[in-house]
Scaffold this active site. Structure first.
Site, PDB file in Angstrom:
ATOM      1  N   HIS A  55       0.851  -1.193   0.000  1.00 28.16           N
ATOM      2  CA  HIS A  55       0.000   0.000   0.000  1.00 28.16           C
ATOM      3  C   HIS A  55       0.885   1.240   0.000  1.00 28.16           C
ATOM      4  O   HIS A  55       2.101   1.149   0.110  1.00 28.16           O
ATOM      5  CB  HIS A  55      -0.976  -0.006   1.174  1.00 28.16           C
ATOM      6  CG  HIS A  55      -0.344   0.085   2.527  1.00 28.16           C
ATOM      7  ND1 HIS A  55       0.401  -0.943   3.087  1.00 28.16           N
ATOM      8  CD2 HIS A  55      -0.337   1.085   3.461  1.00 28.16           C
ATOM      9  CE1 HIS A  55       0.821  -0.590   4.293  1.00 28.16           C
ATOM     10  NE2 HIS A  55       0.385   0.648   4.538  1.00 28.16           N
ATOM     11  N   HIS A  57       1.464   3.954   1.912  1.00 27.77           N
ATOM     12  CA  HIS A  57       2.019   4.726   3.023  1.00 27.77           C
ATOM     13  C   HIS A  57       3.541   4.816   2.950  1.00 27.77           C
ATOM     14  O   HIS A  57       4.216   3.863   2.564  1.00 27.77           O
ATOM     15  CB  HIS A  57       1.572   4.137   4.360  1.00 27.77           C
ATOM     16  CG  HIS A  57       0.142   4.431   4.677  1.00 27.77           C
ATOM     17  ND1 HIS A  57      -0.560   3.769   5.650  1.00 27.77           N
ATOM     18  CD2 HIS A  57      -0.732   5.340   4.139  1.00 27.77           C
ATOM     19  CE1 HIS A  57      -1.798   4.247   5.705  1.00 27.77           C
ATOM     20  NE2 HIS A  57      -1.924   5.198   4.798  1.00 27.77           N
ATOM     21  N   ASP A  59       5.983   4.782   5.028  1.00 29.55           N
ATOM     22  CA  ASP A  59       6.866   3.848   5.723  1.00 29.55           C
ATOM     23  C   ASP A  59       6.926   2.481   5.037  1.00 29.55           C
ATOM     24  O   ASP A  59       7.640   1.582   5.492  1.00 29.55           O
ATOM     25  CB  ASP A  59       6.474   3.708   7.196  1.00 29.55           C
ATOM     26  CG  ASP A  59       5.096   3.103   7.394  1.00 29.55           C
ATOM     27  OD1 ASP A  59       4.188   3.401   6.597  1.00 29.55           O
ATOM     28  OD2 ASP A  59       4.908   2.334   8.361  1.00 29.55           O
ATOM     29  N   HIS A  60       6.214   2.355   3.919  1.00 28.59           N
ATOM     30  CA  HIS A  60       6.280   1.132   3.104  1.00 28.59           C
ATOM     31  C   HIS A  60       6.853   1.397   1.713  1.00 28.59           C
ATOM     32  O   HIS A  60       7.190   0.447   1.009  1.00 28.59           O
ATOM     33  CB  HIS A  60       4.884   0.523   2.962  1.00 28.59           C
ATOM     34  CG  HIS A  60       4.311   0.052   4.260  1.00 28.59           C
ATOM     35  ND1 HIS A  60       4.171  -1.272   4.585  1.00 28.59           N
ATOM     36  CD2 HIS A  60       3.859   0.750   5.333  1.00 28.59           C
ATOM     37  CE1 HIS A  60       3.649  -1.378   5.799  1.00 28.59           C
ATOM     38  NE2 HIS A  60       3.463  -0.154   6.268  1.00 28.59           N
ATOM     39  N   HIS A 114      -7.351  -0.776   5.639  1.00 28.63           N
ATOM     40  CA  HIS A 114      -6.315   0.127   6.154  1.00 28.63           C
ATOM     41  C   HIS A 114      -6.121   1.269   5.154  1.00 28.63           C
ATOM     42  O   HIS A 114      -6.089   2.443   5.530  1.00 28.63           O
ATOM     43  CB  HIS A 114      -5.025  -0.650   6.367  1.00 28.63           C
ATOM     44  CG  HIS A 114      -3.876   0.181   6.841  1.00 28.63           C
ATOM     45  ND1 HIS A 114      -3.828   0.760   8.091  1.00 28.63           N
ATOM     46  CD2 HIS A 114      -2.711   0.523   6.227  1.00 28.63           C
ATOM     47  CE1 HIS A 114      -2.701   1.436   8.233  1.00 28.63           C
ATOM     48  NE2 HIS A 114      -2.003   1.295   7.114  1.00 28.63           N
ATOM     49  N   ASP A 131      -0.206  -3.849   6.423  1.00 26.93           N
ATOM     50  CA  ASP A 131      -0.808  -3.368   7.664  1.00 26.93           C
ATOM     51  C   ASP A 131      -2.263  -3.794   7.815  1.00 26.93           C
ATOM     52  O   ASP A 131      -3.031  -3.151   8.529  1.00 26.93           O
ATOM     53  CB  ASP A 131      -0.731  -1.836   7.724  1.00 26.93           C
ATOM     54  CG  ASP A 131       0.680  -1.318   7.967  1.00 26.93           C
ATOM     55  OD1 ASP A 131       1.582  -2.142   8.200  1.00 26.93           O
ATOM     56  OD2 ASP A 131       0.871  -0.086   7.904  1.00 26.93           O
ATOM     57  N   HIS A 169       4.813  -4.573  11.184  1.00 24.03           N
ATOM     58  CA  HIS A 169       5.088  -3.812  12.412  1.00 24.03           C
ATOM     59  C   HIS A 169       5.180  -4.762  13.598  1.00 24.03           C
ATOM     60  O   HIS A 169       4.496  -5.788  13.652  1.00 24.03           O
ATOM     61  CB  HIS A 169       3.994  -2.773  12.688  1.00 24.03           C
ATOM     62  CG  HIS A 169       4.018  -1.610  11.751  1.00 24.03           C
ATOM     63  ND1 HIS A 169       4.892  -0.554  11.894  1.00 24.03           N
ATOM     64  CD2 HIS A 169       3.292  -1.356  10.640  1.00 24.03           C
ATOM     65  CE1 HIS A 169       4.676   0.324  10.913  1.00 24.03           C
ATOM     66  NE2 HIS A 169       3.721  -0.149  10.149  1.00 24.03           N
TER      67      HIS A 169
END
Length: 259
Positions: A55, A57, A59-60, A114, A131, A169
């Site tokens: 996805h 975001h 941090d990915h 998410h 996530d 995570h």
């Protein structure tokens, strides 16, 4: 045979390197940061063959550009309905990702919630779910919906119990705390918490875990359990009529009272 290497990033992220017994090549899953990935690949003398994104975001996805600078020409797979910079292969439900150098293949699952276009990669008895599902928990809803996320988790719950889940995570211990709010008398939670602390104290991750672990301890996959229904109705102050309703009560409760 699949082998998976964890690359810790930021404070609690895991970037995954999918490889095999030869460990010459690897696919990189959700590289939020390029530097630890590059260092791990160089340390192991491995070459990346693909980047797999679940996805949008940051941090990915934040490490994609620098990985492409270090390793030009890498294909970047990602969800067709989300914007991912540098994505070259847009994916949706049922499509296949074949990693020829590794002799491995994965099926794409649409798992929105998410985020609206979130996908997961399933194959080799392993699920790379970003996530969507966490150890003893699930992701927050951002630009998806609670209904979408519940349905996605129900789809994941249809996979075999022995499936290894690679989320991104290290949230398991914290999530067990909330699960105890929901089911204080669930003995499996105490057993899992002890196991998690033993892993963490020895410098290991609580991820991956089996889907079977989640069936026993994850309240968001246990919306059919009488004790979970009673707790949801207590929190909501009303009757709950569907598993999706129970799920929504629990997720909102966690968002507002626990996190």
């Amino acid at each position: 045979m699949i082998q998976v290497i964890s690359v810790p990033a930021f404070t609690d992220n895991y970037i995954w390197l999918i490889t095999n017994e030869q460990r010459q090549f690897a696919a990189v899953v959700d590289p939020g940061d390029a530097q630890p990935v590059i260092e791990e690949l160089q340390r192991r003398n491995m070459s990346p063959v693909a980047i797999l994104i679940t996805h949008h975001h940051r941090d990915h996805t934040g490490g994609i550009e620098k990985l492409l600078e270090a390793y030009p020409g890498l294909p970047v797979y990602g969800p067709a309905s989300e914007y991912i910079a540098h994505m070259t292969r847009a994916l949706g439900e049922g499509q296949q990702v074949v990693l020829e150098e590794l002799g491995l293949s994965f099926t794409v699952m649409d798992v929105p919630g998410h985020t609206a276009g979130h996908i997961a990669y399933y194959g080799e008895d392993s699920l790379f779910c970003g996530d969507t599902l966490f150890g003893c928990g699930c992701g927050r809803v951002f630009d998806g919906t609670l209904g979408d996320l519940h349905q996605s988790l129900q789809r994941i719950a249809q996979l075999p119990a022995e499936t290894l889940v690679y989320c991104t995570h290290e949230y398991t211990v914290d999530n067990i705390g909330f699960a105890k709010w929901v089911e204080p008398d669930n003995a499996a939670l105490a057993v899992r918490l002890q196991s998690c602390w033993e892993l963490l104290d020895s410098g290991r991750a609580t991820v991956p875990f089996t889907l079977g672990d989640e069936f026993d301890t994850n309240p968001f996959l246990r919306t059919h359990i009488p004790e979970v229904i009673v707790k949801a109705e207590e929190i909501a102050g009303r009757e709950t009529h569907t598993p999706a309703d129970i799920f929504a009560v629990l997720r909102i409760w966690k968002d507002t009272e626990y996190d």
